[in-house]
Write an enzyme that holds these catalytic residues in place. Structure first.
Site, mmCIF file in Angstrom:
data_model
loop_
_atom_site.group_PDB
_atom_site.id
_atom_site.type_symbol
_atom_site.label_atom_id
_atom_site.label_comp_id
_atom_site.label_asym_id
_atom_site.label_seq_id
_atom_site.Cartn_x
_atom_site.Cartn_y
_atom_site.Cartn_z
ATOM 1 N N ASN A 172 0.806 -1.041 -0.190
ATOM 2 C CA ASN A 172 -0.031 -0.400 0.369
ATOM 3 C C ASN A 172 0.729 1.388 -0.140
ATOM 4 O OD1 ASN A 172 -3.103 1.365 0.682
ATOM 5 N ND2 ASN A 172 -1.541 2.187 1.924
ATOM 6 N N ILE A 175 -0.079 9.128 1.651
ATOM 7 C CA ILE A 175 0.400 10.174 1.941
ATOM 8 C C ILE A 175 0.023 9.852 4.079
ATOM 9 C CG2 ILE A 175 1.329 12.899 1.910
ATOM 10 C CD1 ILE A 175 1.965 10.431 -0.501
ATOM 11 N N TYR A 176 1.332 10.477 4.895
ATOM 12 C CA TYR A 176 0.961 10.549 5.782
ATOM 13 C C TYR A 176 1.608 11.510 6.402
ATOM 14 C CZ TYR A 176 -1.222 5.495 5.015
ATOM 15 O OH TYR A 176 -1.820 5.083 4.188
ATOM 16 N N ARG A 189 1.628 9.728 11.439
ATOM 17 C CA ARG A 189 0.140 10.102 11.889
ATOM 18 C C ARG A 189 -0.953 9.497 10.191
ATOM 19 N NH1 ARG A 189 -3.449 12.815 8.949
ATOM 20 N NH2 ARG A 189 -5.186 13.600 10.343
ATOM 21 N N LEU A 191 -4.586 7.478 9.738
ATOM 22 C CA LEU A 191 -6.360 7.961 10.328
ATOM 23 C C LEU A 191 -6.506 6.242 9.885
ATOM 24 C CD1 LEU A 191 -8.332 10.691 8.372
ATOM 25 C CD2 LEU A 191 -7.182 10.528 10.922
ATOM 26 N N ARG A 194 -7.261 4.729 7.055
ATOM 27 C CA ARG A 194 -6.561 4.034 6.251
ATOM 28 C C ARG A 194 -5.517 3.308 5.355
ATOM 29 N NH1 ARG A 194 -9.083 7.841 2.887
ATOM 30 N NH2 ARG A 194 -8.336 10.864 4.038
ATOM 31 N N GLY A 195 -5.295 3.211 4.165
ATOM 32 C CA GLY A 195 -4.213 1.198 3.895
ATOM 33 C C GLY A 195 -3.304 1.328 4.768
ATOM 34 N N ASP A 294 -3.064 22.265 9.928
ATOM 35 C CA ASP A 294 -3.601 21.933 8.672
ATOM 36 C C ASP A 294 -4.454 22.499 7.839
ATOM 37 O OD1 ASP A 294 -5.845 21.267 9.479
ATOM 38 O OD2 ASP A 294 -5.503 20.292 11.501
#
EC number: 4.1.1.98
Length: 494
Positions: A172, A175-176, A189, A191, A194-195, A294
């Site tokens: 996978n 973008i984190y 970080r 969520l 997410r993959g 953010d």
């Protein structure tokens, strides 16, 4: 636009006047953010800061600061061509039975093109030219941006995070953002939906107590980066999709410390693990992340996320550090949303043929508000479309507001959308509220972190069954009068 890697892309952008080299010393602490923000708001070029204060590695910023450059990164020459990419994805996601020999041949050609774009694994790669290990691993040696005055620490923003679940056939890409908390430690970080987070959760259940390997590619080629934020079907890897965009197979190399495959031409690669920590309920090391400014335009609250310990850093000779900032729209995520909007439209239309147009206003923080233009066919039709959008693509899981209008409303003109809302909506009858749905953790307006409500607004003309009243007719001038006035307009001297 065809290119081989990020450096080739940068070179071509410079030739087109789409990139400017900055030879003046500029600090990664706040100054780059201000310069990139002003440049983006002026629809200016990508920026290559060649003399970051106190650092030797140049910084690339504002790369996707215009929809046009996003299109170039996806192998197109114009934003309008992105719908073709959406049509390809729609065919792969929900293929219809071929209607004839021509369709069969066309589908076969597409499948062959995708098969031909299977990643190519190399034995050696430029991203392994230089290797830092042990005490040499020090994130302070990288020009990591500190974006806003209230940010707690420098933040890695454009890292392509590579993970693999224990039962998954393919990797996978996501973008984190990653907060720097030490010489070789960052907070990952991601969520829960997410993959990367799902891969890690599966590992923590199946292989609890074992370190979880991760690689982070900084400065991958644009097609690979954009593949990570595009709704690629599960049957297709992001690396294959990137090859399809780029027109050449994605070259990969095995990471030095794990079985993960990383982009061979990436400028910098961070390799490491999330290590066990039985003092945490998850069984793995966690730390408190944030606050950070953010894409909402606010500083977010703190929350706990896994700690990624970096065991080694590999890089190309004379590497480039790719970075960005997020803030009140417009920022790069908002610009990406505008461009990817064109990819989403064919995907939605494939599933819901009544959808005529779809728009994510950049002021809506990339995805929090959507406006849908539809061809209404029956009472309650707008509500069906709302729930369809919310549930169809994972990108719309966090969309809080959906406004649905008829085909006579230009959804890209706020004046028309507001007119439709104020003249065709009864607040009680035409608003749909849904509670306890997934919400972005960064959305502090929700009552519970990660869980909140959604609103759908039916701004379509109402049909019998939806109202008992005589519905208003729009005022329009006759075509004959319009034509006559067009003919005499110059004579009027107005």
């Amino acid at each position: 636009m065809k290119y081989s890697d990020l450096r080739d892309f940068i070179s071509q952008l410079q030739q087109m006047g789409e990139l400017k080299r900055i030879n003046v010393p500029v600090s990664p602490y706040l100054e780059m953010t201000e310069i990139c923000d002003r440049t983006l708001r002026a629809a200016g070029p990508a920026l290559l800061f060649e003399q970051p204060t106190g650092q030797k590695i140049p910084v690339l910023g504002n790369l996707f600061g215009t929809p046009h450059r996003v299109a170039l990164g996806m192998g197109a020459t114009d934003v309008s061509e992105l719908r073709k990419i959406g049509h390809v994805l729609a065919m792969l996601k929900e293929p219809e039975p071929p209607k004839g020999f021509k369709d069969i041949m066309g589908l076969g050609s597409l499948v062959k093109s995708i098969w031909d774009m299977a990643p190519k694994e190399l034995r050696g790669a430029p991203c392994h030219d230089i290797v830092w290990e042990g005490n040499d691993v020090d994130l302070a040696r990288l020009p990591i941006q500190h974006c806003w005055p209230g940010d707690i620490a420098p933040l890695i923003t454009w890292g392509l995070v590579i993970t693999k679940g224990p039962h998954k056939k393919r990797q996978n890409l996501g973008i984190y953002r990653q907060q720097v908390i030490g010489r070789n430690k960052v907070i990952m970080r991601w969520l829960a939906q997410r993959g990367g987070a799902l891969d890690f959760r599966e590992h923590s259940i199946v292989n609890r107590g074992q370190p979880y390997p991760i690689a982070v590619a900084l400065g991958a080629d644009p097609a690979t980066i954009l593949g990570a934020v595009t709704p690629v079907p599960d049957s297709l890897s992001e690396y294959q999709f990137a090859g399809l965009l780029r027109g050449s197979r994605t070259e990969l190399v095995k990471a030095l410390g794990s079985e993960l495959r990383v982009p061979a031409s990436a400028e910098i690669v961070l390799e490491g693990h999330i290590y066990p920590d039985e003092s945490h309920p998850s069984g793995y090391e966690h730390a408190l992340e944030g606050p950070y400014g953010d894409h909402t335009g606010y500083y977010n609250e703190q929350d706990s996320f896994p700690v990624f310990t970096i065991d080694r850093i590999t890089m190309r000779r004379d590497p480039i550090y790719h970075s960005t900032y997020t803030g009140k729209p417009p920022d790069e995520p908002a610009v990406l949303g505008v461009a990817l909007n064109e990819v989403f439209i064919p995907l939605l239309q494939k599933q819901f043929s009544e959808i005529l147009d779809f728009y994510l206003p950049p002021e809506g923080c990339s995805y929090r508000m959507a406006v849908v233009q539809m061809k209404k066919a029956y009472p309650g039709h707008a509500k069906r479309v709302m729930f369809g959008v919310w549930s169809f693509l994972r990108q719309f899981m966090y969309t809080k507001f959906i406004v649905v209008v008829d085909e006579d409303v230009n959804i890209r003109d706020w004046k028309e959308v507001i007119w439709a809302i104020t003249t065709r909506v009864d607040p009680i009858r035409d608003t749909t509220l849904v509670d306890n749905t997934p919400i972005d953790y960064l959305d502090f307006a929700s009552p519970v972190s990660g869980l909140g409500s959604k609103m759908g607004i039916d701004a379509t003309n109402k049909w019998p069954g939806e109202t008992d009243r005589e519905w208003g007719r729009t005022i329009t001038m006759t075509d004959e009068v319009k034509k006559r006035v067009d003919q005499i307009w110059q004579e009027l001297g107005i």
